[in-house]
Each structure stands twice: as structure tokens, then as C-alpha cells.
Motif scaffolding. Structure first.
Motif, PDB file in Angstrom:
ATOM      1  N   ASN A  92       2.499   2.020  -3.289  1.00  8.46           N
ATOM      2  CA  ASN A  92       1.487   2.525  -4.192  1.00  8.46           C
ATOM      3  C   ASN A  92       1.229   4.013  -3.951  1.00  8.46           C
ATOM      4  O   ASN A  92       1.157   4.810  -4.880  1.00  8.46           O
ATOM      5  CB  ASN A  92       0.205   1.705  -3.989  1.00  8.46           C
ATOM      6  CG  ASN A  92      -0.839   2.082  -5.021  1.00  8.46           C
ATOM      7  OD1 ASN A  92      -0.484   2.559  -6.089  1.00  8.46           O
ATOM      8  ND2 ASN A  92      -2.104   1.860  -4.698  1.00  8.46           N
ATOM      9  N   ILE A  93       1.158   4.375  -2.676  1.00  4.28           N
ATOM     10  CA  ILE A  93       0.881   5.775  -2.341  1.00  4.28           C
ATOM     11  C   ILE A  93       2.026   6.681  -2.769  1.00  4.28           C
ATOM     12  O   ILE A  93       1.820   7.741  -3.339  1.00  4.28           O
ATOM     13  CB  ILE A  93       0.603   5.908  -0.835  1.00  4.28           C
ATOM     14  CG1 ILE A  93      -0.827   5.474  -0.576  1.00  4.28           C
ATOM     15  CG2 ILE A  93       0.792   7.338  -0.351  1.00  4.28           C
ATOM     16  CD1 ILE A  93      -1.136   5.278   0.861  1.00  4.28           C
TER      17      ILE A  93
ATOM     18  N   PHE B 172      -6.552   7.690   0.697  1.00  5.25           N
ATOM     19  CA  PHE B 172      -5.412   8.172   1.481  1.00  5.25           C
ATOM     20  C   PHE B 172      -5.771   9.491   2.173  1.00  5.25           C
ATOM     21  O   PHE B 172      -5.551   9.669   3.363  1.00  5.25           O
ATOM     22  CB  PHE B 172      -4.199   8.378   0.559  1.00  5.25           C
ATOM     23  CG  PHE B 172      -2.973   8.855   1.279  1.00  5.25           C
ATOM     24  CD1 PHE B 172      -2.103   7.944   1.867  1.00  5.25           C
ATOM     25  CD2 PHE B 172      -2.679  10.216   1.377  1.00  5.25           C
ATOM     26  CE1 PHE B 172      -0.977   8.370   2.542  1.00  5.25           C
ATOM     27  CE2 PHE B 172      -1.556  10.649   2.052  1.00  5.25           C
ATOM     28  CZ  PHE B 172      -0.697   9.736   2.636  1.00  5.25           C
TER      29      PHE B 172
ATOM     30  N   MET C  45       0.836  -1.207   0.000  1.00  2.60           N
ATOM     31  CA  MET C  45       0.000   0.000   0.000  1.00  2.60           C
ATOM     32  C   MET C  45       0.864   1.247   0.000  1.00  2.60           C
ATOM     33  O   MET C  45       0.687   2.157  -0.796  1.00  2.60           O
ATOM     34  CB  MET C  45      -0.922  -0.025   1.214  1.00  2.60           C
ATOM     35  CG  MET C  45      -1.766   1.217   1.336  1.00  2.60           C
ATOM     36  SD  MET C  45      -2.476   1.355   2.981  1.00  2.60           S
ATOM     37  CE  MET C  45      -1.734   2.890   3.492  1.00  2.60           C
TER      38      MET C  45
ATOM     39  N   TYR D 298      -7.239   3.484   5.507  1.00  3.67           N
ATOM     40  CA  TYR D 298      -7.084   3.486   4.048  1.00  3.67           C
ATOM     41  C   TYR D 298      -7.858   2.335   3.406  1.00  3.67           C
ATOM     42  O   TYR D 298      -8.606   2.519   2.448  1.00  3.67           O
ATOM     43  CB  TYR D 298      -5.597   3.416   3.693  1.00  3.67           C
ATOM     44  CG  TYR D 298      -5.337   3.270   2.216  1.00  3.67           C
ATOM     45  CD1 TYR D 298      -5.253   4.389   1.384  1.00  3.67           C
ATOM     46  CD2 TYR D 298      -5.188   2.009   1.634  1.00  3.67           C
ATOM     47  CE1 TYR D 298      -5.039   4.257   0.025  1.00  3.67           C
ATOM     48  CE2 TYR D 298      -4.966   1.866   0.278  1.00  3.67           C
ATOM     49  CZ  TYR D 298      -4.892   2.995  -0.527  1.00  3.67           C
ATOM     50  OH  TYR D 298      -4.680   2.848  -1.869  1.00  3.67           O
ATOM     51  N   ASP D 299      -7.679   1.145   3.979  1.00  2.00           N
ATOM     52  CA  ASP D 299      -8.297  -0.038   3.368  1.00  2.00           C
ATOM     53  C   ASP D 299      -9.822   0.007   3.428  1.00  2.00           C
ATOM     54  O   ASP D 299     -10.500  -0.339   2.463  1.00  2.00           O
ATOM     55  CB  ASP D 299      -7.803  -1.323   4.056  1.00  2.00           C
ATOM     56  CG  ASP D 299      -6.350  -1.609   3.715  1.00  2.00           C
ATOM     57  OD1 ASP D 299      -5.889  -1.107   2.675  1.00  2.00           O
ATOM     58  OD2 ASP D 299      -5.679  -2.300   4.497  1.00  2.00           O
TER      59      ASP D 299
ATOM     60  N   THR E 294       1.920   7.524  -6.347  1.00  2.00           N
ATOM     61  CA  THR E 294       0.849   8.394  -6.836  1.00  2.00           C
ATOM     62  C   THR E 294       0.849   9.766  -6.169  1.00  2.00           C
ATOM     63  O   THR E 294      -0.079  10.521  -6.325  1.00  2.00           O
ATOM     64  CB  THR E 294      -0.518   7.743  -6.594  1.00  2.00           C
ATOM     65  OG1 THR E 294      -0.653   7.507  -5.190  1.00  2.00           O
ATOM     66  CG2 THR E 294      -0.674   6.463  -7.357  1.00  2.00           C
TER      67      THR E 294
ATOM     68  N   ASP F 273      -7.406   5.672  -4.844  1.00  2.00           N
ATOM     69  CA  ASP F 273      -6.241   5.588  -3.958  1.00  2.00           C
ATOM     70  C   ASP F 273      -6.011   6.941  -3.278  1.00  2.00           C
ATOM     71  O   ASP F 273      -5.817   7.038  -2.073  1.00  2.00           O
ATOM     72  CB  ASP F 273      -5.020   5.180  -4.792  1.00  2.00           C
ATOM     73  CG  ASP F 273      -3.719   5.370  -4.040  1.00  2.00           C
ATOM     74  OD1 ASP F 273      -3.607   4.817  -2.935  1.00  2.00           O
ATOM     75  OD2 ASP F 273      -2.838   6.087  -4.551  1.00  2.00           O
ATOM     76  N   ILE F 274      -6.120   7.995  -4.065  1.00  2.50           N
ATOM     77  CA  ILE F 274      -5.873   9.343  -3.541  1.00  2.50           C
ATOM     78  C   ILE F 274      -6.940   9.727  -2.515  1.00  2.50           C
ATOM     79  O   ILE F 274      -6.640  10.194  -1.418  1.00  2.50           O
ATOM     80  CB  ILE F 274      -5.863  10.367  -4.716  1.00  2.50           C
ATOM     81  CG1 ILE F 274      -4.658  10.118  -5.613  1.00  2.50           C
ATOM     82  CG2 ILE F 274      -5.857  11.794  -4.179  1.00  2.50           C
ATOM     83  CD1 ILE F 274      -4.758  10.801  -6.973  1.00  2.50           C
TER      84      ILE F 274
ATOM     85  N   GLU G  64      -6.510   5.101  -9.439  1.00  2.00           N
ATOM     86  CA  GLU G  64      -5.569   6.075  -8.878  1.00  2.00           C
ATOM     87  C   GLU G  64      -6.322   7.135  -8.079  1.00  2.00           C
ATOM     88  O   GLU G  64      -5.910   7.513  -6.985  1.00  2.00           O
ATOM     89  CB  GLU G  64      -4.772   6.717 -10.008  1.00  2.00           C
ATOM     90  CG  GLU G  64      -3.587   7.518  -9.484  1.00  2.00           C
ATOM     91  CD  GLU G  64      -2.809   8.190 -10.599  1.00  2.00           C
ATOM     92  OE1 GLU G  64      -3.412   8.479 -11.650  1.00  2.00           O
ATOM     93  OE2 GLU G  64      -1.610   8.437 -10.395  1.00  2.00           O
TER      94      GLU G  64
END
Lengths: 405, 68
Positions: free
Chosen positions: A4-5, B60, A1, B27-28, A8, B56-57, B53
Motif C-alpha cells: 500500500n505504501i 507513514f 501495508m 504505522y498501525d 502511494t 496512509d501518508i 490515502e
């Protein structure tokens, strides 16, 4: 994880600067309206959101401001669950007094009957008057025991309550409308609590179809445990579908229709389907009838030190759509069982019964479990694994560990 | 505007839960819900509303902003 962060990071910054916030992202996705519901989410006194600041914080576990559970020890101690202890699970924002307006003028339309009509609450209150007890239980009660961690509030035992409803039987209303039209297979209830949000009704309306036969015991309820139905529980009027999971007891009720097909809205067609892990779809069963279930309410680690000697093991047991017939209790993790005694009044097959087993325990550790039967079905030992963690009635996960000193 | 309260983002919505009050968000779990949806919340991943993506952003950002 983390890898990956890191990769990006750059685009993360660009993305957020372009849209400012998550809210912005959602808005640009053009699936979420700009208009917002009347905000009643701010945290009031006692750590509860304003819209339920009248509840007993000490009786409740706050999973979020919209998912609030009753502690195991704060449920059913005197059969009926007090309103201030009852769980909260609302798919739409609770309607405010302003949005509701004059409660007596609240309207519900009845369709799929010989003479379709719209009734105000005042008119319904002239039509009939009845009181009944049912179990209100979220479909996901017990989700917190599933090992695959399904999405949604991690309820253990406390998304359930025994409630006395007062209202008019649906059958009385149907009779006043000349009876059900031919061809009806379902009773479909629709809420209007999505309306202030401006969201697409196909996605946001809480419409639930249940087999037509449910109407015979169902009620349009305006009172809950002796007080006007609180907004947070669907006031001023909600459908009560005895023996059926909470979602079918549609809040802020605007329409009841007898239909040949199930509603096509998302909350009927897609949500609340009991599917295998990793699968989904409308071909799987809907969260309708509740299974037989029981659990211990005391002693638990919430109720303080248990001293060696005589102990009263107390709990609640429900039969689902049938009367609960018996409950057995084990203090050794299910190796041996003793029949518990039902106590308190019997409020009918849709209520739960309290049970007690008086026993003597010496110092040591115990696993206490309960196993209910309704004559046809009894609780299984294990949960029925499913994608969203619905309908859990396995006795093992619901057991409690206690230490006697 | 929109669907949730998230103080750090200045977001004031009231469709879904106040993200600052949701227990155990990480996050998960955010990624799981944003990808697959929940209730009225769209499945931003499954329905290809957002790219992997972007999810993901968002995940996060939300996981690191709650309660701030």
C-alpha cells in the motif's frame, strides 16, 4: 501495508510538499486552530516534561509527556500516594501560572441554584473548610491488559492514587446559594483549561455531568495532600467527585451547574462511553461510578528478589462508591484464597485500604492475585471487554507473577 | 504550530502529547488514532477530513519521523 505504501509513494511526496508537515495538514483541515497553547512540554531534567519536573522520575512510567503512570510498587505503600508519585493524565494542556494569574482571584460560577453566584477562591476559603480522602483513578486504568489494544495510554495499575483533598464541600456552596433549583438532574462541572488553546469549546471543553446526588459528598478542592493544588492536577481549584472516575473530577474548574440535561460537549456526549468493541455512541454508559477493585503492590518483579520463607503480600483495595469490606489473596492463580488483613487507618469509604497477607513461600513460581468485595459486588475474574478499555477490575489480569528463590 | 510536538516536522503544538515522547508509535497505531480520533483530536478518517490515502501518508510519515 508495505504494498500500500509503495503504491502511494508519489502522492505521499506531493501531499507532503504541498503542506510541509503534519501540522500543516492539520491546519488545512481547518479543524485545528493556528494559535497554540503556552508551550510547557519541553523535556526537563530527569526525563520528565517541565510542567511536572518536580515529580519522582523513578516512581513513574512515561507513556508520553501527557500520560504518566505510577509504578505498581510506588503506589499506596503508606496509604496516601505522595504527590510526586501521582499519575498524570490531562486532556488539555496544564494551565500555567501566567494563565492562572492571582490564585486567590480564581473564579468559579455556581448555576442551577436559587441564587446563582460567582465565588473567588478567597471567598470559597471563607465559606467552609473540610478534608477528605478519595481515589483518583483514570477511567482507562488497566487498559494495558486488554488484548484488542484500545487507543490511549496503556495503563496497567498506576493511573490511580489515594489523595487527601482539602476544600469546601459543594453542599456548603449550594446552601450559600439558596439550594438547588427545581428540575435539576445532574451536577455539571466545567473546566476552563481549553480556553488558552483557542479550540472550539464544544469539542475541547472538559465538562462532565454526574447524577445530582454526587454533590452531597463532592468538594471544591484547593489543596492536595497538604500542598496547594498543583497546576498539573488542576490547580488552583478542581471538582472532586468521590467514587467517580478521574475525568469527572474536573480540573481548572470554572463553573458548577445543576442541570436538567447532560452537557452536550464532546467529552460528555461522546467520549468516555463504555461501549462494546466496534460500537460507540452516547446511548452507552458514561464513565461514572468506579467498581470495586484491588491489586498487589508488593512483592513484584519491581521490588527485587523474593527469598523463600516468610513473605508479606501487600496491596490496595477500594470499594468504589461503597466501603470495601474484604480482600482475599491467592498465591496459586486463584485456585485457593486466604483472607487478607486490612492495615493502616481507615480514611472513609472513598479511600482505599491497604491490606497484607503474611504467608510462607518456598522456592518456585507463583501467581499472586487479590479479590476485593464491597459487600454487594466483588471483582470478577475477567475483564469486561469494551471498545476503549475502560473500568477494568478483573482480578486475573491484575495478578502478578513472582519467582521465589 | 497546531497540536503536537514532532521535532522532525518542526511542529511545536501542545494540545496533544509530544509525538517524540509517545511510546510504541507505529504505522498501525498512528493510522488507528488519525482515523478514529482520540479525546479532542478529530476523527480524520471517520469524519472524512482526510482521505484514506492522506491518512496512509500521514501515518507513514509520523511513524518514521518520531524521535528524529
Amino acid at each position: 501495508m508495505k504494498k500500500n505504501i509503495r503504491k502511494t509513494n508519489l502522492s505521499r511526496r506531493n501531499f507532503l510538499s504541498g503542506t510541509a508537515t503534519l501540522a500543516g495538514i492539520a491546519a488545512t483541515a481547518s479543524v485545528v486552530p493556528i494559535s497554540i497553547a503556552n508551550a510547557n512540554h519541553s523535556e526537563g531534567k530527569k526525563g520528565l516534561p517541565d510542567f511536572i519536573n518536580w515529580k519522582d522520575r523513578d516512581a513513574l512510567i512515561v507513556h508520553s509527556d501527557k500520560g504518566i503512570e505510577t509504578h505498581r510498587s510506588a503506589i499506596g505503600e503508606s496509604l496516601v500516594t505522595p504527590n510526586r508519585n501521582i499519575y498524570i493524565r490531562n486532556n488539555m494542556p496544564t494551565m500555567t501560572d501566567t494563565q492562572i494569574g492571582d490564585r486567590k482571584k480564581w473564579k468559579v460560577s455556581i448555576e442551577g441554584v436559587k441564587n446563582p453566584q460567582t465565588f473567588t477562591l478567597a471567598q470559597l476559603q471563607k465559606l467552609g473548610h473540610e478534608t477528605m480522602a478519595t481515589i483518583l483513578q483514570c477511567s482507562g486504568n488497566g487498559r494495558g491488559f486488554f488484548e484488542h489494544k484500545p487507543r490511549g495510554s496503556q495503563w496497567k495499575t498506576g493511573a490511580a492514587a489515594c489523595v487527601l483533598w482539602t476544600g469546601v464541600p459543594v453542599k456548603t456552596v449550594v446552601d450559600a446559594c439558596g439550594g438547588i433549583s427545581g428540575g435539576a438532574v445532574y451536577m455539571t462541572s466545567e473546566g476552563i483549561d481549553h480556553e488558552p488553546t483557542g479550540l472550539d469549546p464544544k469539542k475541547a471543553m472538559i465538562a462532565r455531568s454526574v447524577p445530582k446526588k454526587v454533590y452531597k459528598d463532592a468538594m471544591l478542592a484547593w489543596e492536595m495532600n497538604g500542598v496547594a493544588l498543583p497546576n498539573a492536577h488542576g490547580g488552583p481549584l478542581r471538582m472532586v467527585t468521590p467514587g467517580y472516575f478521574g475525568i469527572n473530577n474536573v480540573k481548572h474548574l470554572g463553573k458548577v451547574a445543576f442541570t436538567s440535561k447532560e452537557s452536550s460537549v464532546k467529552y460528555m456526549a461522546k467520549s468516555y462511553r463504555i461501549s462494546p468493541i466496534g460500537k460507540k455512541g452516547s446511548q452507552y454508559p458514561s464513565c461514572w461510578e468506579m467498581p470495586v477493585k484491588s491489586w498487589i503492590t508488593r512483592p513484584t518483579d519491581e521490588t527485587g528478589t523474593v527469598k523463600a520463607g516468610k513473605v508479606q503480600i501487600v496491596g490496595v483495595a477500594m470499594g468504589g462508591t461503597k466501603k470495601v469490606r474484604s480482600v482475599k489473596v491467592s498465591v496459586d492463580g486463584g485456585s485457593s484464597w486466604k483472607k487478607a488483613k486490612f492495615i493502616g487507618p481507615n480514611l472513609g469509604k472513598y479511600a482505599w485500604r491497604q491490606f497484607v497477607l503474611e504467608t510462607t513461600l518456598s522456592a518456585g513460581s507463583y501467581n499472586i492475585a487479590s479479590l476485593a468485595s464491597n459487600g454487594s459486588d466483588k471483582q470478577p475474574e475477567l475483564r469486561m471487554e469494551n471498545r476503549r478499555g475502560y473500568a477494568h477490575n478483573g482480578w486475573k489480569d491484575h495478578s502478578v507473577n513472582i519467582t521465589v528463590v | 504550530a497546531a497540536c503536537h510536538v514532532l521535532k522532525a516536522a518542526g511542529s511545536e503544538g501542545n494540545i496533544g502529547p509530544n509525538l517524540d515522547t509517545v511510546e510504541g508509535l507505529n504505522y498501525d497505531s498512528v493510522m488507528d488514532i488519525v482515523t478514529h480520533g482520540l479525546g479532542v483530536m478529530p476523527a480524520f478518517g471517520e469524519d472524512e477530513i482526510l482521505t484514506k490515502e492522506e491518512i496512509d501518508i500521514v501515518s507513514f510519515y509520523v511513524a518514521n519521523s518520531v524521535g528524529k
